[in-house]
Design a protein around this motif. Structure first.
Motif, short mmCIF file in Angstrom:
data_model
loop_
_atom_site.label_atom_id
_atom_site.label_comp_id
_atom_site.label_asym_id
_atom_site.label_seq_id
_atom_site.Cartn_x
_atom_site.Cartn_y
_atom_site.Cartn_z
N HIS A 63 0.80 -1.23 0.00
CA HIS A 63 0.00 0.00 0.00
C HIS A 63 0.84 1.28 0.00
CE1 HIS A 63 -3.53 -2.39 0.48
NE2 HIS A 63 -3.19 -2.80 1.68
N MET A 64 2.19 1.16 -0.05
CA MET A 64 2.98 2.39 -0.12
C MET A 64 3.61 2.49 -1.50
SD MET A 64 4.66 2.82 3.66
CE MET A 64 5.02 4.57 3.43
N THR A 65 3.93 3.72 -1.89
CA THR A 65 4.50 3.91 -3.22
C THR A 65 5.94 4.40 -3.08
OG1 THR A 65 3.64 6.14 -3.18
CG2 THR A 65 2.30 4.51 -4.30
N GLY A 66 6.77 4.19 -4.12
CA GLY A 66 8.11 4.77 -4.19
C GLY A 66 9.01 4.36 -3.04
N VAL A 67 9.95 5.27 -2.74
CA VAL A 67 10.98 5.00 -1.73
C VAL A 67 11.06 6.25 -0.85
CG1 VAL A 67 13.50 4.84 -1.48
CG2 VAL A 67 12.34 3.44 -3.19
N TYR A 68 11.28 6.06 0.44
CA TYR A 68 11.48 7.20 1.34
C TYR A 68 12.72 6.89 2.17
CZ TYR A 68 10.04 10.98 4.60
OH TYR A 68 9.97 12.13 5.35
N GLU A 69 13.84 7.43 1.73
CA GLU A 69 15.13 7.13 2.36
C GLU A 69 15.20 7.76 3.76
OE1 GLU A 69 17.41 5.26 1.20
OE2 GLU A 69 17.15 5.20 -0.98
N PRO A 70 15.90 7.10 4.69
CA PRO A 70 16.06 7.69 6.03
C PRO A 70 16.63 9.10 5.98
CG PRO A 70 16.83 5.42 6.03
CD PRO A 70 16.47 5.75 4.61
N GLU A 71 17.54 9.34 5.04
CA GLU A 71 18.18 10.66 4.97
C GLU A 71 17.17 11.73 4.58
OE1 GLU A 71 21.15 10.39 6.37
OE2 GLU A 71 21.12 12.58 6.31
N GLU A 72 16.27 11.38 3.67
CA GLU A 72 15.24 12.34 3.27
C GLU A 72 14.28 12.61 4.45
OE1 GLU A 72 12.80 11.16 -0.07
OE2 GLU A 72 11.55 12.97 0.10
N PHE A 74 15.08 12.41 7.57
CA PHE A 74 15.81 13.26 8.52
C PHE A 74 15.84 14.72 8.03
CE2 PHE A 74 19.64 15.11 10.44
CZ PHE A 74 19.26 15.02 11.76
N ASP A 75 16.07 14.90 6.73
CA ASP A 75 16.07 16.27 6.18
C ASP A 75 14.72 16.94 6.39
OD1 ASP A 75 18.63 15.98 5.35
OD2 ASP A 75 18.16 15.63 3.24
N ASP A 76 13.65 16.19 6.16
CA ASP A 76 12.30 16.74 6.36
C ASP A 76 12.12 17.17 7.81
OD1 ASP A 76 11.56 16.36 3.74
OD2 ASP A 76 10.53 14.45 4.09
N LEU A 77 12.62 16.32 8.72
CA LEU A 77 12.48 16.62 10.15
C LEU A 77 13.31 17.85 10.53
CD1 LEU A 77 11.35 15.74 12.92
CD2 LEU A 77 13.37 14.30 13.19
N GLN A 78 14.52 17.91 10.01
CA GLN A 78 15.38 19.06 10.29
C GLN A 78 14.70 20.36 9.84
OE1 GLN A 78 17.97 18.78 12.33
NE2 GLN A 78 19.66 19.07 10.95
N THR A 93 14.71 7.04 15.81
CA THR A 93 13.28 6.99 15.44
C THR A 93 13.13 6.63 13.96
OG1 THR A 93 12.89 8.79 17.04
CG2 THR A 93 11.14 8.34 15.45
N ILE A 94 13.92 7.31 13.13
CA ILE A 94 13.79 7.12 11.69
C ILE A 94 14.26 5.73 11.28
CG2 ILE A 94 14.75 7.91 9.48
CD1 ILE A 94 14.64 10.79 10.77
N GLU A 95 15.40 5.33 11.82
CA GLU A 95 15.96 4.02 11.47
C GLU A 95 14.95 2.91 11.83
OE1 GLU A 95 19.46 1.56 13.44
OE2 GLU A 95 20.00 3.65 12.99
N ARG A 96 14.39 2.99 13.04
CA ARG A 96 13.50 1.91 13.47
C ARG A 96 12.07 2.08 12.92
NH1 ARG A 96 14.49 -0.94 19.10
NH2 ARG A 96 13.08 -2.36 18.01
N SER A 97 11.79 3.24 12.32
CA SER A 97 10.47 3.41 11.70
C SER A 97 10.30 2.41 10.56
CB SER A 97 10.28 4.84 11.18
OG SER A 97 11.02 5.06 10.00
#
Ligand SMILES: Cc1cc2nc3c(=O)[nH]c(=O)nc-3n(C[C@H](O)[C@H](O)[C@H](O)COP(=O)(O)OP(=O)(O)OC[C@H]3O[C@@H](n4cnc5c(N)ncnc54)[C@H](O)[C@@H]3O)c2cc1C
Length: 464
Positions: A63-72, A74-78, A93-97
């Protein structure tokens, strides 16, 4: 009460974070009790209102599309926090998400496709089938099957803590006080968003006009007890997640149905019929969470979203009908605004609009020129009657003041000492990761990841 008064792990709270911790500890073979202040029907706090959880993913998630890299991620969070995040905790948090879709499924949680019109989050957020209530019901069922003791209508009223070491929780159950001892403690009892007196302490009289989007049970009592017992605080008490909601929403628990997404399609004015912020600054998912705060800073904490008939119907339908009139002057009268002032604001805005190609799915070139407060995108003249308006108030989702935690989810007592047996998860510690701002779906990420981390740590301590 006919129940044992001694458990390996005592969990305060009954939402997502509490259940993730309880299930994790129970799966590690520990005896667990969940103390939920709300009655069974209202169990699960703010989690009941959620729809999705933000996860890093490398593709191939159902049910998810594409890819969401941990770095992206983290950038969004920053970006949304302006760097006000504890980086190691944020990265954890991001790694274990990334484990969450699989882990939650193992606990019985079902996911479904994102609904149309839900802010295009299919790449970054996994949507629960049946929403947060569906997720909770599944987690409760699993916890029950694992033998977790679940007590409803049972608020934690006091904590016995000796020098950073949890001894017992006092609860009120069926009108009687009882002490429940435990080897480990997990605090997952939410923020203080439903505590109107505390909101007032930090926001002043403006807080009288705030609406609370979620449970009336998150009064911050457990948080207060922990801070009084010497746990370090984290976060700014005035920081919270707050969105613009319909001013006609109930004081508590209105949930997602009262949110309004009309803002980018028109203008927003305050009580003086003046615009006060760029309604088209960025894509709505990146900006919707600033509007609660913006309205909280306006006189009387009220604002009005105004659109014309060509924009009406482009946003999610509202639960309360729009106020409508054939002219801007008549609309102003219905809103109890000065008609001349609103006509002036609309005329000035219309005159400043630069023609462009309207496209609500991207940052289009429809903008204004020459206004003190510009509208950067989706600016079109408000000139086609009938005109529509929604009254807006700040809708508080959750507060960020919390307890400081370590990488193991342990409560921190001082810079050099973490508690041996006290852990925290969810809103009560979200301020470690969210110094300000918000990223859609990260509330459930923080609660699920730290629920598991706290459950692992609490179980390991209790086993020793
Ligand atoms: C309308 C709305 C929509 C949202 N949508 C999303 C979304 O789609 N995605 C997302 O990530 N986040 C969303 N959030 C935020 C999300 O709800 C929270 O981040 C998340 O649910 C927090 O989980 P939690 O377990 O920490 O708190 P909660 O789910 O609020 O649970 C706290 C629990 O503690 C209990 N409690 C309080 N005091 C005591 C006490 N003294 N003793 C015992 N128990 C106590 C409460 O009854 C409650 O059960 C939304 C919030 C709202 C209000």
């Amino acid at each position: 009460m006919g129940l044992p008064d001694n458990y390996d792990v005592v969990v305060a709270g009954g939402g997502n974070a509490a259940l993730c911790a309880a299930i994790t500890a129970a799966r590690a073979g520990r005896s667990v009790i969940v103390l939920e202040a709300a009655p069974k029907f209202y169990r699960g706090g703010n989690t009941r209102h959620t729809r999705n959880v933000r996860v890093a993913q490398a593709g191939g998630v159902e049910h998810m599309t594409g890819v969401y890299e941990p770095e992206e991620f983290f950038d969004d969070l920053q970006r949304v926090t302006d760097g006000r995040t504890d980086e190691p905790l944020a990265r954890l948090t991001i790694e274990r998400s990334a484990e969450l879709p699989h882990w939650l499924k193992e606990q019985g949680v079902l996911f479904g496709p994102p609904l149309g019109g839900t802010l295009s989050l299919g790449r970054t957020n996994a949507f629960f089938l049946g929403g947060g209530r569906g997720e909770l019901n599944r987690l409760y069922r699993t916890a029950e099957a694992l033998g977790v003791t679940l007590l409803y209508d049972t608020p934690v009223t006091a904590l016995k803590i000796d020098n950073g070491f949890f001894l017992s929780a006092m609860v009120k159950h069926k009108g009687e006080a009882q002490e429940i001892r435990g080897r480990s403690f997990v605090a997952a009892a939410g923020g203080f968003e439903a505590n109107l007196e505390l909101l007032k302490k930090y926001w002043g009289p403006a807080a009288d006009n705030f609406l609370i989007r979620g449970t009336p049970f998150n009064r911050g009592d457990v948080l207060r007890m922990l801070l009084e017992k010497g746990v370090m605080a984290v976060g700014d008490p005035t920081q919270c997640h707050a969105v613009a909601i319909d001013a006609r929403a109930p004081k508590f628990d209105g949930g997602i149905a009262t949110r309004l997404d009309s803002i980018i399609f028109g203008i927003v004015v305050n009580k003086q019929a003046e615009r006060f912020y760029d309604e088209g600054e960025d894509l709505w998912p990146k900006r919707y969470a600033i509007w609660g705060r913006l309205i909280a800073q306006q006189p009387g904490q009220i604002a009005y979203s105004i659109v014309d008939s060509k924009s009406f119907g482009l946003f999610m339908p509202s639960i309360f009908p729009a106020l409508t009139a054939g002219s801007i002057g008549d609309l102003a009268k219905k809103l109890e605004l000065d008609p001349l002032a609103l006509e002036k604001a609309v005329a000035e805005f219309n005159a400043a609009v630069v023609p462009g190609t309207f496209d609500q799915t991207q940052l289009d070139d429809c903008r204004t020129e020459g206004l003190r407060i510009p509208k950067s995108h989706w600016a079109r003249p408000i000139d086609q009657p009938p005109y529509y308006a929604y009254p807006l108030r700040p809708g508080i989702t959750f507060t960020y003041l919390g307890v400081k935690v370590s990488q193991e989810g342990r409560m921190v007592m001082s810079e050099s000492q973490a508690s041996a047996n006290m852990f925290a998860a969810g809103e009560i510690m979200a301020g470690n990761v969210l110094g300000k701002g918000y990223l859609a779906g990260i509330g459930m990420t923080i609660g699920s990841v730290f629920g598991r981390v706290a459950g692992e740590g609490a179980a390991a301590h209790a086993a020793n």
